[in-house]
Motif scaffolding. Structure first.
Motif, short mmCIF file in Angstrom:
data_model
loop_
_atom_site.label_atom_id
_atom_site.label_comp_id
_atom_site.label_asym_id
_atom_site.label_seq_id
_atom_site.Cartn_x
_atom_site.Cartn_y
_atom_site.Cartn_z
N GLY A 202 0.81 -1.21 0.00
CA GLY A 202 0.00 0.00 0.00
C GLY A 202 0.84 1.25 0.00
N LYS A 203 2.11 1.07 -0.31
CA LYS A 203 3.06 2.18 -0.15
C LYS A 203 2.72 3.41 -0.99
CE LYS A 203 7.90 2.80 0.46
NZ LYS A 203 9.25 2.47 0.06
N ARG A 204 2.13 3.21 -2.15
CA ARG A 204 1.80 4.34 -3.01
C ARG A 204 0.32 4.73 -2.90
NH1 ARG A 204 6.14 5.37 -6.48
NH2 ARG A 204 5.17 7.41 -6.47
N GLY A 205 -0.36 4.21 -1.88
CA GLY A 205 -1.77 4.56 -1.70
C GLY A 205 -2.72 3.66 -2.46
N GLN A 206 -2.19 2.63 -3.14
CA GLN A 206 -3.02 1.81 -4.03
C GLN A 206 -4.10 1.00 -3.32
OE1 GLN A 206 0.31 1.42 -3.35
NE2 GLN A 206 1.13 -0.43 -4.29
N LEU A 207 -4.03 0.89 -1.98
CA LEU A 207 -5.09 0.14 -1.29
C LEU A 207 -6.29 1.04 -1.01
CD1 LEU A 207 -3.03 -2.02 1.24
CD2 LEU A 207 -3.76 -2.56 -1.09
N GLY A 208 -6.08 2.34 -1.00
CA GLY A 208 -7.20 3.26 -0.80
C GLY A 208 -7.83 3.17 0.57
N VAL A 209 -7.03 2.79 1.56
CA VAL A 209 -7.61 2.59 2.90
C VAL A 209 -7.43 3.80 3.81
CG1 VAL A 209 -7.43 0.07 2.81
CG2 VAL A 209 -5.52 1.40 3.73
N GLY A 210 -6.85 4.87 3.32
CA GLY A 210 -6.78 6.05 4.15
C GLY A 210 -5.50 6.84 3.93
N ASN A 211 -5.42 7.97 4.59
CA ASN A 211 -4.33 8.88 4.32
C ASN A 211 -3.01 8.54 4.99
OD1 ASN A 211 -4.89 10.78 2.33
ND2 ASN A 211 -6.42 11.75 3.65
N ASN B 45 -12.24 3.18 1.34
CA ASN B 45 -13.18 4.25 1.67
C ASN B 45 -13.25 5.27 0.55
OD1 ASN B 45 -13.66 3.36 4.45
ND2 ASN B 45 -11.50 3.89 4.72
N GLY B 46 -14.35 6.03 0.54
CA GLY B 46 -14.38 7.20 -0.34
C GLY B 46 -15.34 7.13 -1.52
N PHE B 47 -16.15 6.07 -1.62
CA PHE B 47 -17.12 6.03 -2.73
C PHE B 47 -18.48 6.57 -2.29
CE2 PHE B 47 -14.37 2.22 -3.54
CZ PHE B 47 -13.67 2.78 -4.59
N GLU B 48 -18.61 6.87 -1.00
CA GLU B 48 -19.88 7.29 -0.42
C GLU B 48 -20.98 6.31 -0.83
OE1 GLU B 48 -20.24 11.50 -1.18
OE2 GLU B 48 -18.30 11.82 -0.21
N ASP B 49 -22.03 6.80 -1.49
CA ASP B 49 -23.12 5.88 -1.83
C ASP B 49 -23.05 5.39 -3.26
OD1 ASP B 49 -24.19 5.93 0.71
OD2 ASP B 49 -25.42 7.70 0.29
N ASP B 50 -21.96 5.73 -3.95
CA ASP B 50 -21.83 5.34 -5.35
C ASP B 50 -21.74 3.81 -5.46
OD1 ASP B 50 -21.99 6.60 -7.71
OD2 ASP B 50 -19.91 7.29 -7.79
N GLU B 51 -22.54 3.24 -6.35
CA GLU B 51 -22.52 1.79 -6.54
C GLU B 51 -21.42 1.43 -7.54
OE1 GLU B 51 -26.26 0.11 -7.81
OE2 GLU B 51 -25.26 -1.78 -8.36
N ILE B 52 -20.40 0.71 -7.08
CA ILE B 52 -19.26 0.36 -7.94
C ILE B 52 -19.61 -0.88 -8.76
CG2 ILE B 52 -16.82 -0.31 -7.97
CD1 ILE B 52 -17.39 2.61 -7.08
N VAL B 53 -19.33 -0.81 -10.06
CA VAL B 53 -19.64 -1.95 -10.93
C VAL B 53 -18.40 -2.55 -11.58
CG1 VAL B 53 -22.03 -1.32 -11.41
CG2 VAL B 53 -20.20 -0.36 -12.82
N GLY B 54 -17.25 -1.86 -11.47
CA GLY B 54 -16.04 -2.40 -12.07
C GLY B 54 -14.81 -1.93 -11.32
N ILE B 55 -13.79 -2.80 -11.19
CA ILE B 55 -12.54 -2.41 -10.53
C ILE B 55 -11.37 -2.78 -11.45
CG2 ILE B 55 -13.29 -2.48 -8.11
CD1 ILE B 55 -12.23 -5.38 -7.99
N ALA B 56 -10.25 -2.09 -11.26
CA ALA B 56 -9.05 -2.39 -12.05
C ALA B 56 -7.82 -2.13 -11.19
CB ALA B 56 -9.00 -1.51 -13.30
N ALA B 57 -6.75 -2.89 -11.43
CA ALA B 57 -5.47 -2.68 -10.74
C ALA B 57 -4.35 -3.03 -11.70
CB ALA B 57 -5.38 -3.56 -9.49
N ASN B 58 -3.29 -2.21 -11.70
CA ASN B 58 -2.08 -2.53 -12.46
C ASN B 58 -0.97 -1.64 -11.92
OD1 ASN B 58 -0.39 -3.77 -14.29
ND2 ASN B 58 -1.24 -2.75 -16.10
#
Lengths: 86, 388
Positions: free
Chosen positions: B183-192, B205-218
């Protein structure tokens, strides 16, 4: 031009290659040996393409008894961990 | 005679698979350890009903319409899931230990892999040095292991980056994204606060109520798209901008339906068939910076329209580490040293160039593109499979 700057703690020790490695976008690995690091070399090259990275490290860490230093500094564990066959 | 007629007929409806680019680990499926500069049509009976592919650092996972997973390419970390460490596998081989499951989604990272079943289970295998397998330790596995923490939940997608993974969970009321690994570059998105690595899934965290339909990682990047067409990115900053430790919604009114990531760029495709790029022209790979139309505000990296595509409707996109492929007439651009652009040479291209496959699509099929770090796959997929 260097593809990236990578800290030595983000590189992985590869027992087979006897080198610190980091993924290259071509699919192979950027590589630099301890001997290179002791000489102050900071370029890790990929054997399969023209790209290279700049390695950020303290030369002193590799000058005397580099293995011991590496353990004491708590750097990334070596990549060659046992693989579990579940 | 009967027999040959049958074969001919089969050939007409047969799925076609091409590959090109870096091939020294057998990842192209060409049965030889060699780069290919031109698109190469594969003759692999085992690759006859592919619904999707996942391409990693130097390995490939194919998903068939029958819910089976096959893998080939580099296997030195157990990423092929065959139960053994092999330097590489030249031929597609079934991931036998998942035979009892109907696999619906697959992902390939630098040296690890993920599989999702129709029952909502997620499995990982390969290199676990950074906790990217999510089993609560740093062990590597050469057989897919089920993530026990999601046992009562429904996983729908998995994404694998260089040293991290994302999982998309869906239940009747909401969606959630989890991250694990480096998570060194923030890629986990778990906080500051900076997280070096986590070996157990943590909620993004950080999508609020947005319904996520697709994810990507590279690389060290992560991305998600929502049902409302919002695109989020987090992780390593593009073009030298700061790393983002939480998902950041792209400032655009476009309706995005797919985001794909390289190691230093991202592509976002809109429902209208337009393609935009974040980052790109990375120093050390592509040094020439063409004049780009910059948006007025520049505190964040700019979303740029990919040049030379005016009036074209894009139907699919894929990104390798430093190259991209889009489907219209099949165009590629980026770093080309290993022939990953499929143009017959090892030159770089700053803007999209058409790749010739020497094949005309019939009306009943669609073309999908998939990129590994330095290689590319194209698959014709019958429309009937895409609707499933």
């Amino acid at each position: 031009m260097s593809y990236d700057e990578v800290e030595i703690e983000d590189m992985e020790w590869n027992e087979e290659l006897q080198a610190y490695t980091y993924p290259c976008p071509c699919g192979d690995l950027f590589q630099i040996t301890k001997e290179d690091l002791k000489l102050g070399e900071e370029i890790a090259r990929c054997p399969s393409c023209s790209l290279y990275i700049t390695v950020v490290y303290n030369m002193e860490d590799f000058l005397a008894d580099s293995d011991q230093n590496r353990r004491n500094n708590g750097l990334q564990p070596s990549k060659q961990q046992p693989v579990t066959v579940a | 005679m009967e027999e040959s007629k049958k074969l001919e007929k089969k050939d007409e409806s047969e799925q076609r698979v091409w590959s090109w680019g870096a091939g020294t680990e057998g990842q192209l499926g060409t049965k030889i350890l060699q780069d290919e500069l031109f698109p190469r049509l594969l003759h692999q009976p085992s690759l006859s009903s592919i619904s999707s592919l996942a391409c990693g650092g130097a390995h490939v996972i194919a998903l068939t319409s029958a819910g089976k997973a096959l893998s080939w390419g580099r296997g030195n970390s157990g990423q092929l899931g065959h139960g053994e460490i092999v330097s590489n596998a030249l031929l597609p081989k079934a991931v036998m230990s998942l035979d009892g499951y109907f696999i619906t989604h697959v992902a390939a990272g630098w040296s690890h892999s993920g599989f999702v079943s129709d029952t909502g289970c997620v499995f990982t295998c390969g290199d676990g040095t950074f906790g990217q397998l999510g089993h609560g330790d740093y062990a590597s596995h050469c057989l897919p292991v089920k993530l026990s923490c999601f046992v009562d939940q429904r996983v729908v997608q998995v994404a694998c980056g260089m040293r991290h993974s994302l999982v998309l969970l869906k239940d009747c009321t909401r969606t959630q994204v989890y991250g694990f690994g480096s998570g060194k570059r923030g890629q986990l998105g778990v906080g500051n606060n900076k997280v070096k690595s986590v070996n157990f899934p943590r909620v993004v965290n950080g999508f609020e109520d947005d319904e996520i339909v697709g994810i990507a990682a590279n690389g060290d990047h992560s991305a998600a798209v929502s049902v409302d067409g919002h695109a989020y990115t987090w992780g390593r900053g593009f073009k030298g901008f700061e790393d983002a430790h939480l998902p950041h919604c792209l400032n655009s009114s476009l309706n995005f339906i797919k985001v794909t990531l390289g190691w230093n760029h991202a592509l976002a495709m809109s429902a209208e068939g337009e393609v935009y790029m974040l980052g790109g022209n990375h120093p050390g790979v592509l040094n020439i910076s063409p004049p780009a139309k910059h948006l007025p505000e520049s505190r964040e990296v700019n979303l740029e329209r990919v040049p030379g595509l005016d009036g074209m409707k894009i139907t699919d996109i894929a990104t390798g580490a430093e190259h991209s492929v889009i489907v219209t007439g099949k165009m590629t651009w980026g770093w080309g040293e290993h022939g990953q652009l499929g143009l017959g040479d090892t030159c770089d291209q700053m803007s999209p160039v058409t790749v010739s496959l020497g094949y005309d699509l019939n009306g009943a099929e669609s073309i999908k593109v998939f990129c590994g770090s330095g290689f590319t796959f194209v698959v014709t997929i019958p429309l009937i499979l895409l609707k499933l």
